[in-house]
Design a protein around this motif. Structure first.
Motif, PDB file in Angstrom:
ATOM      1  N   UNK A   9       0.835  -1.209   0.000  1.00  0.00           N
ATOM      2  CA  UNK A   9       0.000   0.000   0.000  1.00  0.00           C
ATOM      3  C   UNK A   9       0.866   1.254   0.000  1.00  0.00           C
ATOM      4  N   UNK A  10       1.929   1.243   0.775  1.00  0.00           N
ATOM      5  CA  UNK A  10       2.822   2.408   0.832  1.00  0.00           C
ATOM      6  C   UNK A  10       3.498   2.630  -0.515  1.00  0.00           C
ATOM      7  N   UNK A  11       3.961   1.545  -1.137  1.00  0.00           N
ATOM      8  CA  UNK A  11       4.607   1.658  -2.452  1.00  0.00           C
ATOM      9  C   UNK A  11       3.605   2.148  -3.490  1.00  0.00           C
ATOM     10  N   UNK A  12       2.372   1.655  -3.444  1.00  0.00           N
ATOM     11  CA  UNK A  12       1.350   2.076  -4.407  1.00  0.00           C
ATOM     12  C   UNK A  12       1.025   3.563  -4.252  1.00  0.00           C
ATOM     13  N   UNK A  13       0.917   4.030  -3.023  1.00  0.00           N
ATOM     14  CA  UNK A  13       0.652   5.450  -2.782  1.00  0.00           C
ATOM     15  C   UNK A  13       1.833   6.292  -3.264  1.00  0.00           C
ATOM     16  N   UNK A  14       3.048   5.830  -2.998  1.00  0.00           N
ATOM     17  CA  UNK A  14       4.232   6.563  -3.452  1.00  0.00           C
ATOM     18  C   UNK A  14       4.285   6.661  -4.965  1.00  0.00           C
ATOM     19  N   UNK A  15       3.969   5.579  -5.646  1.00  0.00           N
ATOM     20  CA  UNK A  15       3.978   5.597  -7.112  1.00  0.00           C
ATOM     21  C   UNK A  15       2.876   6.513  -7.655  1.00  0.00           C
ATOM     22  N   UNK A  16       1.729   6.495  -7.018  1.00  0.00           N
ATOM     23  CA  UNK A  16       0.639   7.378  -7.460  1.00  0.00           C
ATOM     24  C   UNK A  16       1.017   8.847  -7.288  1.00  0.00           C
ATOM     25  N   UNK A  17       1.592   9.172  -6.152  1.00  0.00           N
ATOM     26  CA  UNK A  17       2.009  10.554  -5.924  1.00  0.00           C
ATOM     27  C   UNK A  17       3.107  10.965  -6.905  1.00  0.00           C
ATOM     28  N   UNK A  18       4.028  10.052  -7.174  1.00  0.00           N
ATOM     29  CA  UNK A  18       5.072  10.349  -8.150  1.00  0.00           C
ATOM     30  C   UNK A  18       4.489  10.630  -9.531  1.00  0.00           C
TER      31      UNK A  18
END
Length: 67
Positions: A9-18
């Motif tokens: 979930x953290x990686x997915x949120x980071x990729x979305x924000x990027x």
């Protein structure tokens, strides 16, 4: 198992924000290029108007201004 879900979930949120940041930068860059192009056109128009005003001044006064 729970830790894995949290990390995903953290990686997915980071990729979305990027992705959002990159999209915003691309839009900003496009607008900046358009503004620079418009600025060049405005400079040319202003130079043309300055030339017309100098010609009008010469026609009215009958003399050329000192350079």
């Amino acid at each position: 198992m729970e830790e894995t879900r949290i990390i995903i979930a953290i990686v997915a949120v980071g990729m979305s924000l990027g992705g959002l940041v990159l999209t915003g930068q691309r839009a900003t860059r496009t607008e900046l290029v358009a503004l620079r192009t418009e600025l060049v056109a405005l400079r040319e128009r202003m130079a043309h108007l300055e030339g017309l005003l100098e010609g009008l001044r010469e026609a009215i006064t009958g003399s050329r201004p000192a350079a």
